[in-house]
Structures are given as C-alpha cells and as structure tokens.
Write an enzyme that holds these catalytic residues in place. Structure first.
Site, PDB file in Angstrom:
ATOM      1  CB  SER A 178      -8.181   3.096   2.472  1.00  0.00           C
ATOM      2  OG  SER A 178      -7.030   2.863   3.643  1.00  0.00           O
TER       3      SER A 178
ATOM      4  CE  LYS B 210      -3.896   2.192   2.830  1.00  0.00           C
ATOM      5  NZ  LYS B 210      -4.702   1.587   3.956  1.00  0.00           N
TER       6      LYS B 210
ATOM      7  CB  SER C  94      -8.188   0.304   5.655  1.00  0.00           C
ATOM      8  OG  SER C  94      -9.161   2.151   5.157  1.00  0.00           O
TER       9      SER C  94
HETATM   10  N1  GLN Z   1     -13.067   3.583   6.113  1.00  0.00           N
HETATM   11  C1  GLN Z   1     -12.681   3.773   6.853  1.00  0.00           C
HETATM   12  C2  GLN Z   1     -12.463   5.455   6.616  1.00  0.00           C
HETATM   13  O1  GLN Z   1     -12.645   6.039   6.062  1.00  0.00           O
HETATM   14  C3  GLN Z   1     -11.118   3.669   7.306  1.00  0.00           C
HETATM   15  C4  GLN Z   1     -10.343   4.117   6.999  1.00  0.00           C
HETATM   16  C5  GLN Z   1      -9.558   3.401   7.480  1.00  0.00           C
HETATM   17  O2  GLN Z   1      -9.175   2.338   8.068  1.00  0.00           O
HETATM   18  N2  GLN Z   1      -7.912   3.478   7.091  1.00  0.00           N
HETATM   19  O3  GLN Z   1     -11.871   6.381   7.667  1.00  0.00           O
END
Ligand code: GLN
Length: 474
Positions: A153, A78, A177
């Site tokens: 994400s 990532k 994410s």
């Molecule tokens: N979807 C969640 C957010 O938008 C989680 C993001 C993450 O785990 N980095 O904050």
C-alpha cells in the site's frame, strides 16, 4: 554541478555537513522534480508549501554547527502517519479533510532531527491493498513504467523515491506494504521487527502486525533511518524495551531457502533473478542451504483472517461522528450506516465484513481461533529454522509490477501478491527487500525484489546481507 537528487542519504549528509550543498538547494531540486512529474505519477497527495521554510531552518541549524543524521534531509511521508496540524487522510474519503491533532512518535523524532517534510504520499485506502489502486484519490503510476502499478500500500512513498521526488520515504507494513512496493519500484524497503518502531500516531490497520519503516535508495540509507526511528515509547506499550540487545553483525552467514514454498506460482524470470542473488551470496563466502518450513504455506490464509479481524475493530472508530466525513441518515444508527457506507471504499468495506464475520459468535473458533493457532505454529517453525540459519531468503513478490486493473476485479489474485511478505508480519520478525535484477516485459525493464528475513532484532543481519547483494549485483 551534479544533480543533487542523485545523491544517496549518506552522501547528502556529507555534502550538507561540508556545506557543499544546502538543505534549501537539495529541497529545491526535489521540488523541481515533483513539479515536473507529480501531476502524472501522483506519488504525493499533497506537497507541503512550507518545505522550503523547513529547509531554511535546517540550514540555520547546520550553520550553527549542528549535525544529525537526518538534518535537512527531504522526506516523503505516507498519508497514514500523523503530523500535527496537517491533513492526514489514509487515502480515504472518510478522513478527506481531517487534520492531525498530534504528532506520531516517528514524526516527533524526525522533527527533532530537522528533516524536511516534502509532503504526504498516496497509498491504498487505510493501507489495504497491493497496488495503490484502492486510494480514494486516484492511482499512482510506477516511475519505471507508467502503465504499471507501483505496488502498495505504500505505493506513493515508493514511487516518490524511485522517481527522485524524495531522498527517502516512510511507509507502513502490515503484510508487505513497504517491501512489495519497494520491489516493484526498484528501491530498498525495510519492515522492522514488530515493536522496534512505535506505532503511536500511525493509523491502525492490524495492530498486532503494523510497523513503520523506511523506503530508500540504498541499504545504508535504510539503516540510517531505522536507527533514528527505533526505540521504546511509553505511548506504545508494544514497543520493545531499549535494553533488549539486537543481534550483532557476523563475518559469514548461513541463508536458508524454503524451496518447496517457491516451487509453484512464481514467475520463472523472477525465480531466475532470485537464483542469481543467491549465487552472489555464495560467491561472497556465505552458505546458502535449503530449508523446510512446513507451515509457511498457511501464512497467507492466517493473515487474511487475523488482519481483517483487527481491521474491523480498528476501523469501528470511524463512525462519521468523531472524525471526518458525515452523512445524515434517518436516525443515529442510520447516520453510522450512511457515513461508513459512503465514506469507506469497496476494499475497506470488504475487509470489515470479513473481519466481523470471522469474529462473530459461532465462527470465532473456526476462523479467528484457528488462524491464531496457525500463527503460533508458523512462528515455531520459523524459530526452529533460525536455529540453523541466520536469514531466510525468498523473492519479495511472485511477479514484477503488473498493469492497472489487472488484479482489481479478483481480490484473491491481489492477495496472492503478499504470499512471501505476510509471514514476517505474522511472526513479527524483520524483513528487507532489496532490488535484485530486472526482467523484461513488453519492452520495459522491471525491477525484482529479493527478500531477506531475520530473527527478532536481526536488522543488522539484513543490512549486511542486503549490502552484499546490492553492491555485487551486475
Ligand atoms: N497488501 C497487503 C494487504 O492488502 C498488505 C497491506 C499492508 O501491509 N498494509 O493487506
């Protein structure tokens, strides 16, 4: 010859060690898939040109008789994990041309193992989002249905694994994410216990919530990666001391289902697949019981106060002076304004505003302070439940992969994607998402994720139950 990109990590290890396949062959096979599909799927922001050289070095080490769990294994990383000398952007314009000046601790571990870094994967900007649509560099398509999002994400890493463009990938999980994109792409995703994997060299989003973890084809593969990544680190004072004992495996488990929490807002087909998963656990001799978690319904609200508060502090360092993108203003303060205004995307700016607001004097107690109290209560509730059960099960997401643009105009709808995942981050406990059944939407077959949560250092419980599910699903 069989297609080597069909091998799991565990299988590839055997083939590499017995010289049935070389790291170069394995890497070449993945690069061929990347060449075929990445232009459309866009899992990778950059494919590293020296991947083959890395594979050659791994082959030399294998030839000398060395064997390590990840030696010669091609991985997708990532784009918020630092690899010294390489570009790392957090999928943000503000860091578009930034090069990492040091290795993340996980990178150091992977280098020692001799992995092949295939490239850096697309993500929501600074890991904020659930669909990879907030990336400054374009969307990533879900390999299971290219009209739909891969989740986020860590959508790029999930799409790379699901699309056979990497044997496994690394993601980061602040509120779901790793697990949510794993669920939407039909792969395995582990959010380890907070502090079990070092955050050193991971771009900070919510420092009290962030953790790095694997996205893989199988549960066993996730275990292999986790075992390498974990460990105390003097560069991250929140890592768990190595002498703290993990929870050991058991023969039979009790799994708790917070029924009341699942009662509304979950897609009926998703719920049906989830029930089938529970039935598998029962059939395999485990006990599934209903539990109540009275405060779990506050997790999402608490998360969307605590996370932006931490985001607003963590992203203060991007001022257009020390890192990346710079835009001239009329004076120094205006330089900051211009650089941050043009360098950050809309969702990132929204969260900085929100975070600044909940931390500001006069509002701190009402929002941040309250959210921290809720966090305490949620943790207590969970710990009470874990006196009775070994694991808690929920669907990973309320619905299967959605279409591009479906939720971008409504942040709240997007935030609801995280309803089942954020609790594990709020509490710090480990959670695993495994593929568990499919649903049909407009002629496409979409995977569903089954989430299991365990107490701190209970990864072995998750691997045991995750294996039972994935190996017995029809
Ligand atoms: N979807 C969640 C957010 O938008 C989680 C993001 C993450 O785990 N980095 O904050």
């Amino acid at each position: 010859m069989t297609d080597s990109t069909k091998l799991t990590l565990v299988e590839a290890r055997k083939e590499l060690d017995t010289k049935k396949i070389s790291a170069v062959e394995l890497t070449d096979a993945y690069i061929a898939n990347i060449k075929k599909d990445n232009a459309d799927i866009h899992a990778y922001l950059e494919v590293f040109e020296d991947a083959k050289e890395q594979a050659q070095k791994a082959d030399e080490r294998i030839a000398q008789g060395e064997t390590l769990p990840l030696l010669g294994i091609p991985l997708a990383i990532k784009d918020n994990i630092l690899i010294q000398g390489r570009t790392v952007s957090g999928a943000s314009k503000i860091l578009e041309n930034y090069r990492a000046t040091y290795d993340a601790t996980v990178t150091t571990k992977l280098k020692e193992q001799g992995v092949v870094f295939l490239g850096r994967t697309n993500m929501d900007e600074f890991a904020m989002g659930s669909s990879t649509e907030t990336s400054a560099f374009g969307i990533t398509k879900n390999p299971r249905d290219r009209l739909r999002v891969p989740g986020g994400s860590s959508g790029g890493s999930a799409a790379a694994v699901a699309g056979e463009m990497a044997l496994a990938g690394l993601g980061s999980d602040t509120g779901g994410s790793i697990r949510q994109p794993a669920a939407l792409c039909g792969v395995v995703g582990l959010k380890p216990t907070y502090g079990s994997v070092s955050r050193h060299g991971l771009m900070a989003m919510g420092s009290s919530l962030d953790v790095i973890g694997p996205l893989t084809k199988t549960v066993d593969d996730a275990e292999v990666l986790f075992t390498v990544l974990r460990g105390q680190d003097r560069m991250d004072s929140t890592t768990i001391p190595d002498d703290r004992k993990p929870i050991a495996k058991k023969e039979t488990y009790t799994i708790g289902v917070p029924r009341a929490f699942l009662a509304s807002g979950v897609d009926a087909d998703v719920l049906q697949e989830f029930e089938k998963g529970l039935a598998i656990l029962t059939k395999q001799g485990h006990r599934v019981i209903d539990i109540t978690l009275p405060t779990i319904k506050y997790s999402l609200a608490a998360y969307y106060i605590i996370m932006p508060a931490e985001v607003s502090a963590n992203l203060a360092r991007f001022d257009g002076v020390r890192y990346g993108f710079h835009k001239d203003g009329v004076d120094r303060i205006d330089d900051y304004r211009q650089s941050r205004g043009a360098g950050f995307g809309k969702e990132v700016r929204r969260r900085i505003f929100l975070g600044t607001y909940v931390l500001s004097s006069g509002y701190y107690d009402a929002y941040y302070g309250k959210a921290m109290q809720a966090r305490d209560r949620i943790r207590k509730d969970m710990l009470t439940a874990f006196q009775e059960v070994d694991a808690i099960a929920t669907p990973t997401t309320p619905s299967p992969a959605f279409k591009f643009g479906e939720k971008t105009s409504d942040p709240l709808a997007m935030y609801l994607e995280d309803i089942f995942t954020v609790s594990a981050n709020i509490v710090g406990i480990p959670a695993l998402s495994v593929p568990c059944g499919t649903v049909t939407r407009e002629q496409s077959t979409l995977p569903i994720g089954f989430q299991l949560m365990a107490p701190d250092l209970g990864e072995a419980t998750l691997f045991a139950l995750g294996n039972i599910l994935t190996k017995n699903i029809l």
